[in-house]
Design a protein around this motif. Structure first.
Motif, PDB file in Angstrom:
ATOM      1  N   UNK A  10     -61.476  24.521  37.070  1.00 25.29           N
ATOM      2  CA  UNK A  10     -60.601  23.413  37.429  1.00 25.29           C
ATOM      3  C   UNK A  10     -60.606  22.315  36.366  1.00 25.29           C
ATOM      4  N   UNK A  11     -61.782  22.032  35.827  1.00 22.27           N
ATOM      5  CA  UNK A  11     -61.868  21.025  34.756  1.00 22.27           C
ATOM      6  C   UNK A  11     -61.165  21.508  33.493  1.00 22.27           C
ATOM      7  N   UNK A  12     -61.297  22.801  33.189  1.00 23.36           N
ATOM      8  CA  UNK A  12     -60.592  23.392  32.054  1.00 23.36           C
ATOM      9  C   UNK A  12     -59.084  23.280  32.252  1.00 23.36           C
ATOM     10  N   UNK A  13     -58.641  23.648  33.442  1.00 26.49           N
ATOM     11  CA  UNK A  13     -57.217  23.696  33.755  1.00 26.49           C
ATOM     12  C   UNK A  13     -56.537  22.336  33.559  1.00 26.49           C
ATOM     13  N   UNK A  14     -57.270  21.267  33.789  1.00 24.58           N
ATOM     14  CA  UNK A  14     -56.720  19.918  33.630  1.00 24.58           C
ATOM     15  C   UNK A  14     -56.281  19.648  32.185  1.00 24.58           C
ATOM     16  N   UNK A  15     -56.816  20.383  31.224  1.00 17.55           N
ATOM     17  CA  UNK A  15     -56.476  20.189  29.808  1.00 17.55           C
ATOM     18  C   UNK A  15     -55.451  21.199  29.284  1.00 17.55           C
ATOM     19  N   UNK A 114     -56.141  22.780  20.395  1.00 18.38           N
ATOM     20  CA  UNK A 114     -55.272  22.542  21.542  1.00 18.38           C
ATOM     21  C   UNK A 114     -55.477  23.676  22.543  1.00 18.38           C
ATOM     22  N   UNK A 115     -55.604  23.357  23.813  1.00 15.33           N
ATOM     23  CA  UNK A 115     -55.764  24.378  24.845  1.00 15.33           C
ATOM     24  C   UNK A 115     -54.388  24.935  25.181  1.00 15.33           C
ATOM     25  N   UNK A 116     -54.107  26.116  24.661  1.00 12.73           N
ATOM     26  CA  UNK A 116     -52.810  26.762  24.854  1.00 12.73           C
ATOM     27  C   UNK A 116     -52.657  27.219  26.303  1.00 12.73           C
ATOM     28  N   UNK A 117     -53.681  27.893  26.826  1.00  8.74           N
ATOM     29  CA  UNK A 117     -53.641  28.344  28.212  1.00  8.74           C
ATOM     30  C   UNK A 117     -55.052  28.610  28.705  1.00  8.74           C
ATOM     31  N   UNK A 118     -55.178  28.579  30.014  1.00  9.79           N
ATOM     32  CA  UNK A 118     -56.453  28.896  30.653  1.00  9.79           C
ATOM     33  C   UNK A 118     -56.137  29.630  31.957  1.00  9.79           C
ATOM     34  N   UNK A 119     -56.821  30.750  32.175  1.00  8.16           N
ATOM     35  CA  UNK A 119     -56.559  31.595  33.330  1.00  8.16           C
ATOM     36  C   UNK A 119     -57.889  31.968  33.978  1.00  8.16           C
ATOM     37  N   UNK A 120     -57.919  31.950  35.305  1.00  7.08           N
ATOM     38  CA  UNK A 120     -59.100  32.389  36.043  1.00  7.08           C
ATOM     39  C   UNK A 120     -58.917  33.861  36.386  1.00  7.08           C
ATOM     40  N   UNK A 121     -59.733  34.709  35.795  1.00  5.51           N
ATOM     41  CA  UNK A 121     -59.676  36.154  36.024  1.00  5.51           C
ATOM     42  C   UNK A 121     -60.834  36.563  36.937  1.00  5.51           C
ATOM     43  N   UNK A 122     -60.702  36.304  38.217  1.00  2.00           N
ATOM     44  CA  UNK A 122     -61.729  36.642  39.218  1.00  2.00           C
ATOM     45  C   UNK A 122     -63.111  36.109  38.817  1.00  2.00           C
ATOM     46  N   UNK A 123     -63.154  34.838  38.463  1.00  3.55           N
ATOM     47  CA  UNK A 123     -64.427  34.200  38.146  1.00  3.55           C
ATOM     48  C   UNK A 123     -64.734  34.071  36.674  1.00  3.55           C
TER      49      UNK A 123
END
Length: 154
Positions: A10-15, A114-123
């Protein structure tokens, strides 16, 4: 300058889609180039022979190995992002990578991320980070690309 601290997906996703930051400048020395040549068995004169590089080389001096510039990314990356609550981090890949400009001996370089994308892959968090290695007082960066990391949080 202090690193951004991340402790969860969640903290990653904010960026996501944002600039994460810029490292401090780091100077590439002839000694470092020579040690890299020894470690990789790549002793091409353009890297290791200052006199020949001055007289015969296209750049008037020795240049760092391209892979040496890539190998300092972990040192520069830790100045930009600190990941807490981490079980394991894996360097997963490098995409669309280009060496754009040589780094001469004694040049100073810094990493911009720059954080291009972040995805949660089952943990497991997959982060794609657009990076460029800037050379002080040069218009073109040493390299550009996308680094892919897998982060396993506790």
């Amino acid at each position: 300058m202090s690193a951004i601290e991340i402790g969860s997906f969640e903290e990653f996703e904010a960026y996501s889609g944002q600039e994460l930051g810029t490292s401090e400048y780091f100077q590439i020395s002839q000694n470092q180039i020579n040690l890299f040549a020894d470690a990789t068995h790549d002793h091409q004169w353009i890297h290791t022979d200052p006199e020949r590089a001055k007289s015969e080389g296209a750049f008037g001096n020795t240049i760092a190995h391209g892979y040496l510039t890539l190998s300092i990314v972990p040192h520069l990356w830790e100045q930009i992002l600190k990941v807490n609550n981490l079980k394991m981090m894996i360097n997963y890949g490098i995409e669309n990578f280009r060496f754009a400009h040589p780094v001469l001996v004694n040049d100073q370089v810094r990493l911009v991320a720059n954080l291009k994308s972040v995805v949660n892959l089952r943990g497991t968090v997959k982060a794609e980070v657009s990076v460029k290695l800037e050379i002080k007082d040069q218009r073109k960066p040493a390299f550009t690309g996308v680094l892919v990391f897998l982060y396993h949080f506790k």
